[in-house]
Scaffold this motif. Structure first.
Motif, PDB file in Angstrom:
ATOM      1  N   GLU A  57       9.926  -5.263   1.389  1.00 54.60           N
ATOM      2  CA  GLU A  57       8.644  -4.977   0.742  1.00 54.60           C
ATOM      3  C   GLU A  57       8.748  -4.975  -0.781  1.00 54.60           C
ATOM      4  OE1 GLU A  57       6.969  -1.389   2.397  1.00 54.60           O
ATOM      5  OE2 GLU A  57       6.941  -2.215   4.419  1.00 54.60           O
ATOM      6  N   CYS A 103       8.596   5.256   8.481  1.00 58.48           N
ATOM      7  CA  CYS A 103       7.783   4.054   8.698  1.00 58.48           C
ATOM      8  C   CYS A 103       8.434   2.749   8.293  1.00 58.48           C
ATOM      9  CB  CYS A 103       6.466   4.202   7.958  1.00 58.48           C
ATOM     10  SG  CYS A 103       5.627   5.755   8.254  1.00 58.48           S
ATOM     11  N   ILE A 106      13.075   0.558   4.114  1.00 58.22           N
ATOM     12  CA  ILE A 106      12.560  -0.333   3.069  1.00 58.22           C
ATOM     13  C   ILE A 106      12.777   0.225   1.674  1.00 58.22           C
ATOM     14  CG2 ILE A 106      10.712  -1.407   4.386  1.00 58.22           C
ATOM     15  CD1 ILE A 106       9.031   0.844   2.688  1.00 58.22           C
ATOM     16  N   ARG A 108      10.509  -0.543  -2.236  1.00 60.26           N
ATOM     17  CA  ARG A 108       9.382  -1.315  -2.771  1.00 60.26           C
ATOM     18  C   ARG A 108       9.637  -1.946  -4.136  1.00 60.26           C
ATOM     19  NH1 ARG A 108       6.864   2.621  -0.012  1.00 60.26           N
ATOM     20  NH2 ARG A 108       6.118   1.810   1.961  1.00 60.26           N
ATOM     21  N   THR A 152      11.123   5.530  -0.918  1.00 58.01           N
ATOM     22  CA  THR A 152      10.891   4.093  -0.774  1.00 58.01           C
ATOM     23  C   THR A 152      10.176   3.534  -2.000  1.00 58.01           C
ATOM     24  OG1 THR A 152       8.760   4.508   0.297  1.00 58.01           O
ATOM     25  CG2 THR A 152      10.668   4.308   1.745  1.00 58.01           C
ATOM     26  N   SER A 167       8.941  10.471  -0.226  1.00 57.28           N
ATOM     27  CA  SER A 167       8.383  10.309   1.115  1.00 57.28           C
ATOM     28  C   SER A 167       8.847  11.465   1.993  1.00 57.28           C
ATOM     29  CB  SER A 167       8.873   9.005   1.747  1.00 57.28           C
ATOM     30  OG  SER A 167       8.524   7.891   0.963  1.00 57.28           O
ATOM     31  N   GLY A 168       8.172  11.665   3.124  1.00 59.75           N
ATOM     32  CA  GLY A 168       8.663  12.658   4.085  1.00 59.75           C
ATOM     33  C   GLY A 168       7.622  13.598   4.674  1.00 59.75           C
ATOM     34  N   ALA A 169       6.330  13.325   4.432  1.00 65.14           N
ATOM     35  CA  ALA A 169       5.291  14.262   4.901  1.00 65.14           C
ATOM     36  C   ALA A 169       5.247  14.400   6.416  1.00 65.14           C
ATOM     37  CB  ALA A 169       3.922  13.831   4.389  1.00 65.14           C
ATOM     38  N   GLU A 170       5.879  13.474   7.128  1.00 62.95           N
ATOM     39  CA  GLU A 170       5.897  13.563   8.593  1.00 62.95           C
ATOM     40  C   GLU A 170       7.041  14.456   9.087  1.00 62.95           C
ATOM     41  OE1 GLU A 170       4.734  10.463   7.194  1.00 62.95           O
ATOM     42  OE2 GLU A 170       2.859  11.363   7.851  1.00 62.95           O
ATOM     43  N   SER A 216       3.187  13.552   0.443  1.00 64.33           N
ATOM     44  CA  SER A 216       4.166  12.624  -0.140  1.00 64.33           C
ATOM     45  C   SER A 216       3.521  11.815  -1.260  1.00 64.33           C
ATOM     46  CB  SER A 216       4.681  11.647   0.912  1.00 64.33           C
ATOM     47  OG  SER A 216       5.301  12.323   1.958  1.00 64.33           O
ATOM     48  N   TRP A 218       4.447   8.341  -2.169  1.00 61.05           N
ATOM     49  CA  TRP A 218       5.356   7.221  -1.886  1.00 61.05           C
ATOM     50  C   TRP A 218       4.929   5.874  -2.437  1.00 61.05           C
ATOM     51  CZ3 TRP A 218       3.458   3.826   2.125  1.00 61.05           C
ATOM     52  CH2 TRP A 218       2.410   4.345   2.905  1.00 61.05           C
ATOM     53  N   ASN A 236      -0.795  12.410   2.938  1.00 59.40           N
ATOM     54  CA  ASN A 236      -1.442  13.270   3.936  1.00 59.40           C
ATOM     55  C   ASN A 236      -0.824  14.674   3.984  1.00 59.40           C
ATOM     56  OD1 ASN A 236       0.809  11.567   5.266  1.00 59.40           O
ATOM     57  ND2 ASN A 236       0.635  13.333   6.594  1.00 59.40           N
ATOM     58  N   ASP A 280      -3.233   9.251   4.068  1.00 58.20           N
ATOM     59  CA  ASP A 280      -2.542   9.296   2.771  1.00 58.20           C
ATOM     60  C   ASP A 280      -3.433   8.653   1.706  1.00 58.20           C
ATOM     61  OD1 ASP A 280       0.843   9.279   3.354  1.00 58.20           O
ATOM     62  OD2 ASP A 280      -0.506   8.844   5.000  1.00 58.20           O
ATOM     63  N   ARG A 305      -7.266   4.787   2.167  1.00 62.36           N
ATOM     64  CA  ARG A 305      -6.889   4.638   3.580  1.00 62.36           C
ATOM     65  C   ARG A 305      -7.994   5.192   4.492  1.00 62.36           C
ATOM     66  NH1 ARG A 305      -0.670   5.372   5.399  1.00 62.36           N
ATOM     67  NH2 ARG A 305      -0.942   6.294   7.444  1.00 62.36           N
ATOM     68  N   ASN A 367      -3.513   0.021   4.431  1.00 60.24           N
ATOM     69  CA  ASN A 367      -2.315   0.843   4.334  1.00 60.24           C
ATOM     70  C   ASN A 367      -1.756   0.697   2.912  1.00 60.24           C
ATOM     71  OD1 ASN A 367       0.711   1.632   5.077  1.00 60.24           O
ATOM     72  ND2 ASN A 367      -0.595   2.370   6.722  1.00 60.24           N
ATOM     73  N   VAL A 508       5.622  -0.678   9.151  1.00 58.41           N
ATOM     74  CA  VAL A 508       4.997   0.293  10.042  1.00 58.41           C
ATOM     75  C   VAL A 508       4.348  -0.360  11.263  1.00 58.41           C
ATOM     76  CG1 VAL A 508       2.689   0.420   8.979  1.00 58.41           C
ATOM     77  CG2 VAL A 508       3.728   2.476   9.936  1.00 58.41           C
TER      78      VAL A 508
END
Ligand SMILES: O=C(O)c1cc(C(=O)O)c2c(n1)C(=O)C(=O)c1cc(C(=O)O)[nH]c1-2
Length: 534
Positions: A57, A103, A106, A108, A152, A167-170, A216, A218, A236, A280, A305, A367, A508
């Protein structure tokens, strides 16, 4: 690469100095050698293999005839004319890392400043390399992968500060944005995207929920040098199950206007308060000066989104327009006075734990794949998603380094029979498309538009494609050998205009869509460069 050069951005057509092709993230170039007439003669000049089979990406950067490009496990410098590798520096990270990344494996892209190449690593380090040799000059750990944090994002250099997100909100994390000193790597500031109880906005979280509140950061922010303001989108809230975290949950699903030197928040605007649907708001905050009700206005545009296309006054965060650009059923519109969504029963039912069908799906109306704004046509060109999702919450408990969602993942999509995506030419102030080019398998690649009247993007099935900016007619395509999730860029060298894009399938949609049509797309990362046949 100096601040002055970075401010010039895409008007300096011989270089591509930052993520987004200019601080405004417009991804627009004034070059026109490749145009509606000549694009049919576009041919590959060279192809450079990453020796990697993950999703590629990365947005390539170009400086004085050298391309700097990243993958999850390497940073590479390549001669822009010949495609010959100048250096390649590997990135190592612990073997357990991919399990803690939501997800896609990767990266960017990089940032260039003062003779150095800056990038983030999947295990949440920020590193600086010597642009000449690829030698690592400094490394800073931003966060601990074991706690669910990963990186990422491509860094932004604004007002002499390296700025990175997370990143990491999940995974039950608490998001932030960091500022670093470019020369030494010294940590200059951290602004949390989730305020603590004693900070402004802290009262929008109940009890200890802020500690795992997600948010996050990201995707790389934009920067207005005149206003000296960075605009960075926030992801999110965590967990998805909003019953766990009553309140507006600031600053999730918001944009922050920040001072680059201190990280201080100047203003914020929240797109989706207390969001249950993983909307997000990280996607690129594109800056432009456009006419709003006849008045030239400094705006920020966001194809959110959540399915609405927003235009804000970037001097103060005031909402100027918000209209759906895809099918939306979780809200009927945005209240122009309060800036809040007018929610439907879909949102209410989802919060109460009932199973709903929601448009857009948790992958959004768009996205992360960045759009392009063409100031000549006044249109935003975006790869949008045309499917809904099924959504049902479930109870959730936090365990460090584990998914923290509170959502039933067994039944996610409402696809229908039609195309699952479009390339749309969107009027920012109405959200309406001047044209839309449907595509069966949705695209997750960036968009580039040029003064040649051409719009470039790529398909998950591997075709690198050019469209007519005025009609949406496809003018040209070329099969790159793997799926495209890259971000096309253009520049000129010795009188020749080049276009580059990475190819390499993943991301993703490949992980979660269950789209069997993609089973035949081979992996294999590489960088392609094209020019018009002389
Ligand atoms: O909340 C997060 O921390 C986070 C991070 C990322 C990421 O870093 O790639 C993605 C997402 N969320 C996400 O929701 C998402 O849909 C997504 C798609 C992709 C991709 O590269 O295709 N990354 C991410």
């Amino acid at each position: 690469q100096t601040t002055e050069q970075l401010v010039k951005g895409a008007t300096d057509t011989s270089n591509v100095l930052n993520y987004g092709m200019g601080y405004n993230l417009q991804r627009f170039s004034t070059l026109n050698q490749i145009n509606k007439d000549t694009v049919k003669n576009l041919v590959p000049v060279w192809n450079y293999s990453f020796n990697d089979d993950r999703s590629e990406e990365s947005q390539p950067l170009v400086y004085q005839g050298v391309i700097y490009v990243t993958s999850h496990n390497a940073t590479m410098a390549v001669d822009a004319k010949t495609g010959k590798q100048i250096w390649k520096t590997k990135v190592e990270y612990p073997a357990e890392t991919p399990r803690i990344v939501c997800c896609g494996i990767i990266n960017r892209g990089a940032a260039l400043y003062d003779g150095k190449v800056y990038r983030t690593t999947l295990d949440a380090n920020v590193i600086a390399l010597d642009a000449k040799t690829g030698k690592e000059l400094w490394r800073q750990k931003a966060a601990d992968i074991k706690e669910g944090y990963s990186m990422t994002v491509a860094p932004l250099v604004a007002d002499g500060v390296i700025i990175t997100g997370i990143s990491g909100a999940e995974f039950g994390t608490r998001g932030f944005i960091d500022g670093w000193d470019p020369a030494t790597g010294k940590h200059l500031w951290r602004t949390h995207s989730i305020p603590s109880p004693d900070e402004p906005g802290g009262d929008t979280w109940k009890g200890d929920t802020w500690k795992l509140g997600g948010g996050s950061t990201w995707i790389t922010g934009s920067y207005d040098p005149e206003l000296n303001t960075v605009y960075w989108g926030i992801g999110n809230p965590g967990p998805f199950n909003s019953a766990v975290r009553p309140g507006d949950n600031l600053y999730t699903c918001s944009v922050l206007a920040m001072d680059p030197k201190t990280g201080k928040i100047k203003w914020h605007y929240q797109f989706s308060p207390n969001n249950p649907f993983d909307y997000d708001s990280v996607a690129e905050m594109v800056l432009a000066d456009i006419n709003v009700e006849g008045k030239p206005t400094k705006v920020l545009m966001d194809a959110n989104r959540n399915g609405f296309f927003y235009v804000l006054d970037r001097t103060n965060g005031k909402l100027l327009a918000a209209n759906p650009y895809v099918k939306v059923n979780w809200a009927t519109g945005i209240d122009m006075k309060t800036g809040r969504p007018i929610e439907t029963d879909v949102s209410k039912d989802a919060r109460e734990g009932k199973k709903v069908t929601v448009y857009p799906s948790i992958l959004g109306g768009k996205n992360w794949e960045p759009m392009s704004f063409n100031p000549q046509t006044g249109l935003a060109y975006a790869n949008t998603l045309a499917f809904g999702g099924r959504y049902k919450t479930e109870p959730v408990t936090f365990k460090q380094g584990e998914w923290y969602l509170g959502m039933d993942l067994s039944d996610l999509w409402e696809y229908g029979d039609g195309p699952r995506g479009h390339l749309k030419a969107i009027d920012p102030l109405t959200g309406k498309a001047k044209w839309e080019a449907p595509v069966d398998i949705p695209r997750f690649s960036g968009v580039l538009s040029t003064a040649g009247g051409v719009v470039f993007t790529g398909a998950l099935t591997g075709e690198f494609e050019a469209f007519d900016a005025d009609s949406g007619k496809k003018l040209w395509q070329f099969q790159t050998g793997s799926g495209i999730e890259g971000q096309p860029v253009t520049w000129q060298q010795d009188g020749v205009q080049y276009v580059a894009v990475t190819s390499g399938y993943g991301g993703v949609y490949s992980l979660f869509s269950g789209d069997e049509r993609l089973a035949k797309v081979p992996p294999g990362g590489s960088l392609w460069v094209f020019a018009v046949k002389q």
